[in-house]
Motif scaffolding. Structure first.
Motif, PDB file in Angstrom:
ATOM      1  N   VAL A  60       0.498  -1.540   0.242  1.00  0.00           N
ATOM      2  CA  VAL A  60      -0.039   0.063  -0.229  1.00  0.00           C
ATOM      3  C   VAL A  60       0.661   1.445   0.260  1.00  0.00           C
ATOM      4  N   LEU A  63       2.262   1.794  -3.268  1.00  0.00           N
ATOM      5  CA  LEU A  63       1.382   2.720  -4.530  1.00  0.00           C
ATOM      6  C   LEU A  63       0.834   3.576  -3.900  1.00  0.00           C
ATOM      7  N   GLN A  79      -0.453   9.542 -13.586  1.00  0.00           N
ATOM      8  CA  GLN A  79       0.320   8.105 -12.960  1.00  0.00           C
ATOM      9  C   GLN A  79      -0.282   8.840 -11.044  1.00  0.00           C
ATOM     10  N   ASN A  80      -1.758   7.823 -10.717  1.00  0.00           N
ATOM     11  CA  ASN A  80      -2.284   8.573  -9.140  1.00  0.00           C
ATOM     12  C   ASN A  80      -1.599   6.997  -8.506  1.00  0.00           C
ATOM     13  N   ILE A  81      -2.413   6.665  -8.017  1.00  0.00           N
ATOM     14  CA  ILE A  81      -2.233   5.648  -6.125  1.00  0.00           C
ATOM     15  C   ILE A  81      -3.112   4.574  -8.028  1.00  0.00           C
ATOM     16  N   ALA A  82      -4.496   4.348  -7.898  1.00  0.00           N
ATOM     17  CA  ALA A  82      -4.650   2.817  -8.537  1.00  0.00           C
ATOM     18  C   ALA A  82      -5.165   3.394 -10.199  1.00  0.00           C
ATOM     19  N   SER A  83      -4.122   4.389 -11.012  1.00  0.00           N
ATOM     20  CA  SER A  83      -5.145   4.839 -12.372  1.00  0.00           C
ATOM     21  C   SER A  83      -3.981   5.293 -12.748  1.00  0.00           C
ATOM     22  N   ARG A  84      -4.102   5.825 -14.061  1.00  0.00           N
ATOM     23  CA  ARG A  84      -3.116   5.963 -15.142  1.00  0.00           C
ATOM     24  C   ARG A  84      -4.225   6.719 -16.359  1.00  0.00           C
TER      25      ARG A  84
END
Length: 148
Positions: A60, A63, A79-84
């Motif tokens: 975590v 990430l 590029q964020n924590i869970a998305s690009r």
């Protein structure tokens, strides 16, 4: 803008925050794993669950540490924590970092706003402000504008 634009590609990321997160991830993993191995009353399954939990917590934090904004000749990748998300220069209308904002927000041509966690003023406020200004200057220089 009087300052020179950076040579592309350029990557914006919260360096100090990233170092703290990665250091904490390593420390947490090592500490919990050491505890699991040193506690003699734990069985193999319990030891494994300690190590799995340590890996999950470290994952975590990894990430959280991977956020970035990359600007190149054709556009910007957020590029964020869970998305690009890949954006063409023309899709970005405005770069915002207002006082109190946790990170930069990109106002887009489709009427939405995209958070860009790669530029955040948490620990290094001056750096984030400089990065936001640089990204804003790049957007202004590379986005086609309608003339009145």
């Amino acid at each position: 803008m009087s300052s020179e634009l950076p040579v592309l590609p350029v990557t914006f990321r919260p360096g100090t925050t990233r170092a703290v997160l990665l250091g904490a991830a390593g420390a947490i993993f090592v500490t919990i794993t050491a505890v699991a191995l040193l506690l003699e009353q734990l069985g193999p399954g319990e030891r494994l669950s300690f190590i799995f939990t340590a890996a999950l917590l470290a994952g975590v934090l990894f990430l959280l540490a991977r956020v970035k904004v990359v600007a190149d000749d054709t556009g910007v990748t957020v590029q964020n924590i869970a998305s690009r998300r890949r954006l063409a220069w023309a899709e970005i209308i405005q770069v915002n970092l207002r006082p109190g904002d946790p990170w930069v927000f990109l106002n887009l041509s489709d009427g939405t706003s995209l958070p860009a966690l790669g530029i955040q003023p948490g620990i290094a406020k001056e750096r984030a402000i400089a990065d936001a200004r640089t990204l804003r200057a790049l957007v202004e220089a590379r986005s086609p504008r309608d003339l009145p």
